[in-house]
Design an enzyme around this catalytic site. Structure first.
Site, PDB file in Angstrom:
ATOM      1  N   TYR A  40      39.465  92.440 -36.218  1.00 22.69           N
ATOM      2  CA  TYR A  40      38.252  92.369 -37.037  1.00 22.69           C
ATOM      3  C   TYR A  40      38.303  93.410 -38.142  1.00 22.69           C
ATOM      4  O   TYR A  40      38.007  93.114 -39.314  1.00 22.69           O
ATOM      5  CB  TYR A  40      37.028  92.585 -36.139  1.00 22.69           C
ATOM      6  N   GLU A  62      24.132  91.222 -36.881  1.00 25.79           N
ATOM      7  CA  GLU A  62      23.744  92.635 -36.946  1.00 25.79           C
ATOM      8  C   GLU A  62      22.405  92.845 -36.228  1.00 25.79           C
ATOM      9  O   GLU A  62      22.205  93.869 -35.562  1.00 25.79           O
ATOM     10  CB  GLU A  62      23.633  93.094 -38.404  1.00 25.79           C
ATOM     11  N   TRP A  70      29.018  96.780 -31.008  1.00 27.30           N
ATOM     12  CA  TRP A  70      29.508  95.673 -31.830  1.00 27.30           C
ATOM     13  C   TRP A  70      30.549  94.862 -31.081  1.00 27.30           C
ATOM     14  O   TRP A  70      30.643  93.648 -31.251  1.00 27.30           O
ATOM     15  CB  TRP A  70      30.083  96.196 -33.142  1.00 27.30           C
TER      16      TRP A  70
END
Length: 210
Positions: A40, A62, A70
């Site tokens: 990522y 988010e 995350w």
């Protein structure tokens, strides 16, 4: 985020938050070990996203990440895409009570009632913004004149005047879960600011900031 094993990566310049991978590339510690986070970081984080659906997805993820790691969201990302119709705002905006119940029962995503309801409301707000140029233009209009130049993670801010302004503007448009810290994370993720460490191999690769 990720605990870095010294046997896997070596610290660069004495800064334990910046590491050199076995591939010879420098990354922050959070992106240095976990393969999913590393991919990522290497291929997506900080690259410009300028389309409505792409920004609606990032905005939604988010929001779901708030209070969580995350990595947790990233591992569930494909499940989120299935659950939310690939983040097509037109479809999500039309979700009714049956969809809300389906989502709250879906173990593949984060089953938070407030965040699910916010995502549906944000889809509706996204459609409304089309009359003013659209979500992408709206968010990108808050791009700052300069970007941070962090040498270590301690130098990376968690919010800015622009993220605060974006947060307030989105709330006025009916968006939820768009606090200034969440919006700064969004701005980092989609290339509006570049918070890659100066010695990271990704610094300046977005084409937006040198």
């Amino acid at each position: 985020m990720v605990v870095v094993a010294s046997a896997v990566v070596a610290a660069v310049g004495g800064d334990p938050m910046t590491v050199l991978g076995e591939d010879g590339l420098r990354r922050p510690a959070w992106a240095a070990v976990d393969p999913l986070l590393r991919t990522y970081y290497d291929t997506e984080w900080g690259m410009p996203v300028r389309d409505e659906r792409g920004l609606f997805e990032r905005l939604s993820l988010e929001a779901f990440q708030s209070g969580l790691s995350w990595a947790t969201i990233l591992r569930k990302r494909e499940n989120f895409r299935v659950a939310f119709a690939d983040f097509d705002p037109e479809i999500v905006a039309g979700f009714g009570q049956a969809d809300r119940e389906r989502l709250r029962a879906d173990a593949g995503i984060v089953r938070n009632r407030s965040k699910i309801d916010a995502t549906i409301a944000n889809a509706q707000a996204t459609l409304a913004l089309r009359d003013e140029g659209g979500l992408a233009d709206f968010i990108w209009s808050f791009r700052p004149r300069t970007t941070p130049v962090p040498r270590e993670l301690a130098d990376v801010p968690t919010r800015s005047a622009e993220s605060l302004a974006l947060s307030k503007a989105l709330k006025r448009k009916g968006f939820r879960f768009v606090g200034p810290t969440t919006m700064f994370a969004l701005m980092e993720a989609v290339g509006i600011v570049d918070t890659h460490l100066l010695d990271s191999h990704r610094r300046g690769t977005s084409g937006i900031w040198s």
